[in-house]
Design a protein around this motif. Structure first.
Motif, short mmCIF file in Angstrom:
data_model
loop_
_atom_site.label_atom_id
_atom_site.label_comp_id
_atom_site.label_asym_id
_atom_site.label_seq_id
_atom_site.Cartn_x
_atom_site.Cartn_y
_atom_site.Cartn_z
N MET A 1 -10.75 27.97 3.12
CA MET A 1 -9.80 27.93 2.04
C MET A 1 -8.37 28.27 2.31
O MET A 1 -7.41 27.59 1.60
CB MET A 1 -10.20 28.96 0.91
CG MET A 1 -11.50 28.37 0.07
SD MET A 1 -11.39 27.06 -1.05
CE MET A 1 -10.11 27.69 -2.32
N GLN A 2 -8.36 29.36 3.12
CA GLN A 2 -6.63 29.76 3.38
C GLN A 2 -6.19 28.84 4.21
O GLN A 2 -4.98 28.51 4.08
CB GLN A 2 -6.94 31.02 4.30
CG GLN A 2 -5.66 31.84 4.60
CD GLN A 2 -4.93 32.07 3.39
OE1 GLN A 2 -5.38 32.06 2.31
NE2 GLN A 2 -3.81 32.66 3.63
N HIS B 1 -20.54 33.10 -4.61
CA HIS B 1 -19.43 33.52 -3.84
C HIS B 1 -18.48 32.32 -3.71
O HIS B 1 -17.25 32.37 -3.73
CB HIS B 1 -19.86 33.91 -2.35
CG HIS B 1 -18.84 34.54 -1.48
ND1 HIS B 1 -18.00 35.32 -1.65
CD2 HIS B 1 -18.66 33.79 -0.05
CE1 HIS B 1 -17.27 35.69 -0.81
NE2 HIS B 1 -17.48 34.61 0.46
N THR C 1 -16.49 31.65 -6.96
CA THR C 1 -15.28 32.82 -7.07
C THR C 1 -14.31 32.28 -6.29
O THR C 1 -12.92 32.36 -6.56
CB THR C 1 -15.81 34.01 -6.75
OG1 THR C 1 -17.09 34.37 -7.16
CG2 THR C 1 -14.93 35.12 -7.12
N LEU C 2 -14.41 31.91 -4.93
CA LEU C 2 -13.41 31.76 -4.20
C LEU C 2 -12.74 30.33 -4.51
O LEU C 2 -11.52 30.01 -3.93
CB LEU C 2 -13.73 31.50 -2.45
CG LEU C 2 -14.45 32.72 -1.93
CD1 LEU C 2 -14.83 32.33 -0.72
CD2 LEU C 2 -12.98 33.68 -1.64
N ASN D 1 -17.79 23.25 7.69
CA ASN D 1 -17.89 24.55 8.33
C ASN D 1 -18.71 24.35 9.64
O ASN D 1 -19.54 23.71 9.73
CB ASN D 1 -18.58 25.34 7.18
CG ASN D 1 -20.14 24.78 6.81
OD1 ASN D 1 -20.17 23.65 6.52
ND2 ASN D 1 -21.22 25.52 7.31
N TYR E 1 -13.86 27.32 -3.56
CA TYR E 1 -14.57 26.36 -2.65
C TYR E 1 -15.20 25.47 -3.27
O TYR E 1 -15.06 24.26 -3.02
CB TYR E 1 -15.35 27.28 -1.73
CG TYR E 1 -16.05 26.35 -0.58
CD1 TYR E 1 -15.30 25.90 0.74
CD2 TYR E 1 -17.16 25.80 -0.84
CE1 TYR E 1 -16.25 25.22 1.46
CE2 TYR E 1 -18.14 25.01 -0.06
CZ TYR E 1 -17.34 24.75 1.27
OH TYR E 1 -18.01 24.01 2.06
N THR F 1 -16.48 30.78 8.22
CA THR F 1 -16.39 31.38 6.86
C THR F 1 -15.56 30.56 5.69
O THR F 1 -14.60 29.96 6.08
CB THR F 1 -15.68 32.91 6.66
OG1 THR F 1 -14.39 32.58 7.27
CG2 THR F 1 -16.30 33.70 7.98
N GLU G 1 -13.85 31.90 3.22
CA GLU G 1 -12.20 32.62 3.31
C GLU G 1 -11.40 31.73 4.18
O GLU G 1 -10.18 31.44 3.91
CB GLU G 1 -12.21 33.98 3.42
CG GLU G 1 -13.18 34.66 2.40
CD GLU G 1 -14.33 34.75 2.75
OE1 GLU G 1 -15.08 34.11 3.51
OE2 GLU G 1 -15.17 35.51 1.82
N GLU G 2 -11.78 31.41 5.30
CA GLU G 2 -10.87 31.01 6.35
C GLU G 2 -10.46 29.57 6.12
O GLU G 2 -9.26 29.16 6.21
CB GLU G 2 -11.62 31.11 7.53
CG GLU G 2 -11.22 30.83 8.87
CD GLU G 2 -12.34 30.62 10.03
OE1 GLU G 2 -13.30 31.35 9.54
OE2 GLU G 2 -12.15 30.35 11.01
#
Ligand SMILES: [Zn+2]
Length: 279
Positions: free
Chosen positions: A158-159, A198, A201-202, A142, A204, A153, A155-156
């Motif tokens: 992971m995506q 968090h 949950t994702l 990161n 990560y 982030t 989310e980014e």
């Protein structure tokens, strides 16, 4: 907890592993080649294999860090080609050394269409990992948010991983200073606990393979990447303890990238961090 610091490979890969053992580290990070260049290194495979065997015997975990000019987001022809070749070279060295993987950042995209930057990153990783048959992973770190907000982030991260052709060869390296600088690490005493749930949950957290343990010179959310010794920066000792408690149960390498005075080693800071994890 496996903890250590960044170590020079001046004497070779085996020598770096021995230095780690000497200072009481059971984890370390190294540059697989010259950190200021993307030039391919024809490395000493025997030395790398001796490093791997030494680490296996002693229970030492290592990670390699890619050179500074590495930029997966670029689409400038020559730089792009050189970046892919260099990353593949890093991956092969890390694999021979028995390392968990190579730490790499998304990099910076200079164009206006940031979506194109993300496409470049995915394409770059696809090319690096095509027909790779080793065990070493790409470990996406990161970013602090300097220049652009890219790579800040979960989310980014992971995506982008999930859009790659071989996501099973991609894990993550979490940098605490970058997380604090970018604002990813929530404010308050319970910052890590909130981030931990968090991240779980994702999905990560289960893909986390290494940690860069650094305090931050600058306050939270300023996007400034300046590392401070643990407990002497803006994150501070109290905020680190819940994170270290979590890391105590994981066997992943935790590596200090903190400044030390010239002529000094990280030995005492490694002891301090291990002691904090027991509190
Ligand atoms: Zn880092």
């Amino acid at each position: 907890m496996k903890a250590g610091c960044h170590i020079s490979i001046r004497g070779g890969y085996l020598a770096a592993a021995k230095t780690a053992a000497q200072i009481g580290a059971d984890a370390f990070q190294y540059f697989p080649k010259n950190p200021r260049s993307l030039a391919i290194k024809s490395f000493d495979r025997k030395d790398a294999e001796l490093c791997a065997a030494f680490c296996r015997e002693r229970g030492i975990a290592s990670i390699a860090h890619t050179p500074y000019p590495t930029n997966m987001a670029t689409d400038e022809g020559e730089l792009r080609k050189a970046t892919v070749a260099s990353l593949r070279n890093d991956l092969e060295i890390a694999d021979a050394c028995g390392s968990v993987g190579i730490v790499v950042h998304f990099g910076k995209y200079k164009g206006k269409d940031s979506l194109q930057g993300y496409k470049n990153i995915i394409q770059c990783m696809n090319e690096v990992l095509a027909d790779f048959s080793g065990q070493a992973l790409l470990l996406i770190e990161n970013q602090a948010g300097e220049g652009s907000g890219m790579g800040t982030t979960l989310e980014e991260l992971m995506q982008v991983r999930s859009l790659c052709e071989r996501p099973e060869l991609i894990g993550f390296c979490f940098d605490t200073c970058h997380a604090y600088a970018s604002g990813l690490w929530p404010a308050g005493e319970d910052g890590w606990s909130r981030l931990q749930s968090h991240a779980a949950t994702l999905g990560y957290l289960s893909l986390l393979r290494a940690v860069h343990l650094n305090d931050s010179v600058y306050p939270r959310g300023m996007g400034k990447d300046r590392h401070a010794p643990i407990g002497r920066g803006e994150i501070g000792e109290r905020r680190f303890i819940p994170l270290l408690r979590y890391l105590r149960s994981a066997s992943l390498p935790v590596v200090l990238e903190t400044p030390v005075l010239k002529g000094m080693t990280h030995a005492s800071e490694i002891r301090y961090v291990k002691e904090l994890a027991e509190r």
